[in-house]
Design a protein around this motif. Structure first.
Motif, PDB file in Angstrom:
ATOM      1  N   SER A 142       0.848  -1.198   0.000  1.00 50.34           N
ATOM      2  CA  SER A 142       0.000   0.000   0.000  1.00 50.34           C
ATOM      3  C   SER A 142       0.881   1.244   0.000  1.00 50.34           C
ATOM      4  CB  SER A 142      -0.907   0.000   1.226  1.00 50.34           C
ATOM      5  OG  SER A 142      -0.167   0.393   2.349  1.00 50.34           O
ATOM      6  N   GLY A 143       0.246   2.396   0.249  1.00 52.78           N
ATOM      7  CA  GLY A 143       0.992   3.648   0.275  1.00 52.78           C
ATOM      8  C   GLY A 143       1.868   3.759   1.508  1.00 52.78           C
ATOM      9  N   GLY A 144       1.580   2.953   2.518  1.00 58.15           N
ATOM     10  CA  GLY A 144       2.345   3.035   3.762  1.00 58.15           C
ATOM     11  C   GLY A 144       3.147   1.783   4.067  1.00 58.15           C
ATOM     12  N   HIS A 145       2.838   0.669   3.373  1.00 57.98           N
ATOM     13  CA  HIS A 145       3.501  -0.573   3.749  1.00 57.98           C
ATOM     14  C   HIS A 145       3.847  -1.468   2.564  1.00 57.98           C
ATOM     15  CE1 HIS A 145      -0.032   0.455   6.214  1.00 57.98           C
ATOM     16  NE2 HIS A 145      -0.730  -0.129   5.268  1.00 57.98           N
ATOM     17  N   GLY A 169       3.389   1.660  -2.828  1.00 59.44           N
ATOM     18  CA  GLY A 169       2.410   2.684  -3.233  1.00 59.44           C
ATOM     19  C   GLY A 169       3.089   4.033  -3.436  1.00 59.44           C
ATOM     20  N   ASP A 173       3.063   6.572  -6.474  1.00 57.62           N
ATOM     21  CA  ASP A 173       2.649   7.969  -6.285  1.00 57.62           C
ATOM     22  C   ASP A 173       3.762   8.962  -6.621  1.00 57.62           C
ATOM     23  OD1 ASP A 173       0.218   6.962  -5.482  1.00 57.62           O
ATOM     24  OD2 ASP A 173       0.671   7.088  -3.349  1.00 57.62           O
ATOM     25  N   PRO A 184      -3.630  10.309  -5.299  1.00 58.48           N
ATOM     26  CA  PRO A 184      -2.578   9.313  -5.511  1.00 58.48           C
ATOM     27  C   PRO A 184      -2.549   8.857  -6.959  1.00 58.48           C
ATOM     28  CG  PRO A 184      -4.485   8.257  -4.483  1.00 58.48           C
ATOM     29  CD  PRO A 184      -4.839   9.714  -4.662  1.00 58.48           C
ATOM     30  N   GLY A 186      -1.356   5.959  -8.286  1.00 55.59           N
ATOM     31  CA  GLY A 186      -1.428   4.527  -8.588  1.00 55.59           C
ATOM     32  C   GLY A 186      -2.541   4.159  -9.568  1.00 55.59           C
ATOM     33  N   PRO A 187      -3.788   4.554  -9.278  1.00 55.83           N
ATOM     34  CA  PRO A 187      -4.885   4.163 -10.180  1.00 55.83           C
ATOM     35  C   PRO A 187      -4.709   4.698 -11.607  1.00 55.83           C
ATOM     36  CG  PRO A 187      -5.749   4.918  -8.070  1.00 55.83           C
ATOM     37  CD  PRO A 187      -4.277   5.199  -8.051  1.00 55.83           C
ATOM     38  N   ASP A 190      -2.046   2.740 -13.423  1.00 57.92           N
ATOM     39  CA  ASP A 190      -2.647   1.445 -13.765  1.00 57.92           C
ATOM     40  C   ASP A 190      -3.486   1.563 -15.047  1.00 57.92           C
ATOM     41  OD1 ASP A 190      -3.652  -1.111 -13.672  1.00 57.92           O
ATOM     42  OD2 ASP A 190      -4.840  -0.834 -11.851  1.00 57.92           O
ATOM     43  N   GLY A 277      -3.805  -1.147  -0.610  1.00 56.59           N
ATOM     44  CA  GLY A 277      -4.323  -0.415  -1.766  1.00 56.59           C
ATOM     45  C   GLY A 277      -3.750  -0.829  -3.110  1.00 56.59           C
ATOM     46  N   VAL A 278      -2.458  -1.183  -3.144  1.00 62.57           N
ATOM     47  CA  VAL A 278      -1.821  -1.530  -4.424  1.00 62.57           C
ATOM     48  C   VAL A 278      -2.329  -2.878  -4.958  1.00 62.57           C
ATOM     49  CG1 VAL A 278       0.399  -1.851  -5.596  1.00 62.57           C
ATOM     50  CG2 VAL A 278       0.194  -0.114  -3.830  1.00 62.57           C
ATOM     51  N   ASN A 281      -4.259  -3.045  -8.109  1.00 62.30           N
ATOM     52  CA  ASN A 281      -3.594  -2.885  -9.414  1.00 62.30           C
ATOM     53  C   ASN A 281      -3.862  -4.073 -10.348  1.00 62.30           C
ATOM     54  OD1 ASN A 281      -0.900  -3.379 -11.127  1.00 62.30           O
ATOM     55  ND2 ASN A 281      -1.204  -1.191 -10.802  1.00 62.30           N
ATOM     56  N   THR A 308      -8.144  -1.541   0.272  1.00 57.57           N
ATOM     57  CA  THR A 308      -7.646  -0.244   0.723  1.00 57.57           C
ATOM     58  C   THR A 308      -8.018  -0.090   2.205  1.00 57.57           C
ATOM     59  OG1 THR A 308      -9.684   0.768  -0.024  1.00 57.57           O
ATOM     60  CG2 THR A 308      -7.849   0.833  -1.546  1.00 57.57           C
ATOM     61  N   ASP A 309      -7.547   0.981   2.830  1.00 55.12           N
ATOM     62  CA  ASP A 309      -7.796   1.131   4.262  1.00 55.12           C
ATOM     63  C   ASP A 309      -9.300   1.169   4.524  1.00 55.12           C
ATOM     64  OD1 ASP A 309      -5.163   1.048   4.768  1.00 55.12           O
ATOM     65  OD2 ASP A 309      -4.925   3.168   5.252  1.00 55.12           O
TER      66      ASP A 309
HETATM   67  O1  KG4 Z   1      -4.191   0.861   1.427  1.00 50.83           O
HETATM   68  P1  KG4 Z   1      -4.273   2.266   0.940  1.00 50.83           P
HETATM   69  O2  KG4 Z   1      -5.629   2.792   0.572  1.00 50.83           O
HETATM   70  O3  KG4 Z   1      -3.713   3.251   2.006  1.00 50.83           O
HETATM   71  C1  KG4 Z   1      -2.489   3.085   2.637  1.00 50.83           C
HETATM   72  O4  KG4 Z   1      -1.506   3.591   2.071  1.00 50.83           O
HETATM   73  O5  KG4 Z   1      -2.440   2.425   3.702  1.00 50.83           O
HETATM   74  O6  KG4 Z   1      -3.280   2.389  -0.310  1.00 50.83           O
HETATM   75  C2  KG4 Z   1      -3.144   3.562  -1.034  1.00 50.83           C
HETATM   76  C3  KG4 Z   1      -2.080   3.352  -2.088  1.00 50.83           C
HETATM   77  C4  KG4 Z   1      -1.684   4.601  -2.848  1.00 50.83           C
HETATM   78  O7  KG4 Z   1      -0.279   4.669  -2.904  1.00 50.83           O
HETATM   79  C5  KG4 Z   1      -2.288   4.382  -4.236  1.00 50.83           C
HETATM   80  O8  KG4 Z   1      -1.566   5.022  -5.269  1.00 50.83           O
HETATM   81  C6  KG4 Z   1      -2.200   2.882  -4.346  1.00 50.83           C
HETATM   82  O9  KG4 Z   1      -2.535   2.398  -3.076  1.00 50.83           O
HETATM   83  N1  KG4 Z   1      -3.130   2.346  -5.353  1.00 50.83           N
HETATM   84  C7  KG4 Z   1      -2.726   1.775  -6.507  1.00 50.83           C
HETATM   85  C8  KG4 Z   1      -3.908   1.416  -7.211  1.00 50.83           C
HETATM   86  N2  KG4 Z   1      -4.986   1.780  -6.455  1.00 50.83           N
HETATM   87  C9  KG4 Z   1      -4.483   2.342  -5.318  1.00 50.83           C
HETATM   88  N3  KG4 Z   1      -1.502   1.544  -6.989  1.00 50.83           N
HETATM   89  C10 KG4 Z   1      -1.412   0.944  -8.181  1.00 50.83           C
HETATM   90  N4  KG4 Z   1      -2.483   0.579  -8.921  1.00 50.83           N
HETATM   91  C11 KG4 Z   1      -3.742   0.785  -8.483  1.00 50.83           C
HETATM   92  N5  KG4 Z   1      -4.787   0.410  -9.220  1.00 50.83           N
END
Ligand code: KG4
Ligand code: ZN
Length: 340
Positions: A142-145, A169, A173, A184, A186-187, A190, A277-278, A281, A308-309
């Protein structure tokens, strides 16, 4: 199987989403998430603004979760909340709210580790989703882990690999920021990757021993590449955006899959679950599916709203701990660097 109906309220406030969910015996009745749009204009989460928004959102979000579940707070058996890891100011809001509510209702308080919750989200009762058998490998991205965890039971989890710098993530980003995409990114990467050639540009993969990850070098590599190319052609990004996105995504997925291959080799475990969150993808989902054919893996991807969170994942850990009678004292504190 529980002999009575157990209602758990889950509360999540570790980063920039304020979330509440009501669970009945492992099934989700409501799952409410308030996203904080405020951070978009800053290109990343601003901790001060996040805590303020949590404080604004938490009461209405919890009220909405109870209403949607068709119960009142007096029906609840326990309050589960995210203790950590996360941003201190954000965690404090959920922690303090959960404590007060449990105290006022005279019901147990249950602290939950956010990372464990991302993993145990696979055990939420959902008709069309299979649950991974123990032991399995969980990759939280994810964006944090970014972690690979060996999961031997609900409560026996071992981190066998993790990032030494940025989370995956962040790699998406921060690359997106270099390309001028919104946050962010990521989406969007993708989406564009589906239209581009993943082998158009080659980025160097980091060399990190064992099962650990590193993504900061990749980000720097992309930055230098873009600086060099735009010097030669100021329109380089817009003329090649889909190919650049596809190439970045291809590189990142390659890094993740290489480590999973190593992890399955080292542990002998071929059941692989992803979360965070990732895991939304499309490329990583496809790569995992391909791994079933190519490497004999069995893979598990949770329902989108649990990746996602969210607070549903907090509620499931709360429920599992409730069944064990594993409750928290009222002097428990938020823990930003909480480990699994
Ligand atoms: O789990 P999350 O909602 O929040 C935390 O970071 O804990 O994850 C968010 C991360 C962001 O870095 C966002 O860019 C990434 O997940 N993300 C993606 C996609 N959807 C969300 N990264 C790549 N492809 C995606 N489809
Ligand atoms: Zn998370």
């Amino acid at each position: 199987m529980a002999t009575e109906n157990i209602y758990i309220l889950g509360i999540e406030s570790s980063c920039d989403d304020t979330a509440a969910a009501v669970m009945l015996n492992g099934k989700i009745l409501s799952n409410i998430v308030a996203n904080q749009k405020i951070h978009e204009e800053y290109g990343g989460v601003v901790p001060e603004l996040a805590s303020r928004a949590h404080q604004q959102n938490i009461v209405p979000v919890v009220a909405q979760a109870l209403k949607k579940a068709g119960i009142t707070k007096n029906d609840l058996h326990a309050i589960a909340f995210t203790r950590g890891p996360g941003l201190m100011g954000s965690l404090l809001v959920g922690t303090s709210f959960a404590k007060s509510l449990a105290f006022g209702l005279h019901i147990p308080l249950i602290d939950v580790n956010h990372m464990q919750a991302h993993i145990l989200a696979h055990y939420i009762e959902e008709a069309d989703f299979k649950k991974p058998p123990f032991p399995f490998l969980a990759m939280t991205i994810s964006g944090g882990h970014t972690q690979i965890v060996k999961v031997s039971s609900y409560f026996d989890l071992n981190v066998i690999g993790e990032t030494i710098d940025d989370a995956v993530g962040e790699a998406f980003d921060k690359s997106g920021k270099i390309l001028g995409l919104g946050y962010p990114a990521g989406p969007e990467i993708d989406k564009r990757a589906k239209l581009g050639n993943p082998k158009a540009f080659k980025f160097t993969k980091p060399k990190v021993d064992g099962l650990n990850f590193s993504f900061s070098g990749l980000k720097t590599g992309i930055l230098y590449f873009i600086q060099k190319e735009t010097k030669a052609n100021p329109n380089f990004i817009e003329e090649n955006l889909n190919d650049i996105c596809a190439s970045i995504q291809y590189t990142i997925i390659g890094i993740l899959i290489d480590k999973l291959k190593l992890a399955t080799k080292e542990t002998g475990i071929t059941h692989i679950a992803i979360g965070g969150g990732v895991s939304a993808n499309s490329g990583i989902r496809q790569a995992l599916k391909d791994g079933e054919q190519k490497f004999g893996w069995t893979t598990y991807v949770p329902k989108f709203e649990y990746t996602t969170d969210n607070a549903a994942m907090i509620a499931i850990v709360g429920y599992l701990k409730y069944l064990e009678g594993d409750f928290s004292a009222q002097d428990i504190t938020a823990s930003p660097r909480l480990k699994i």
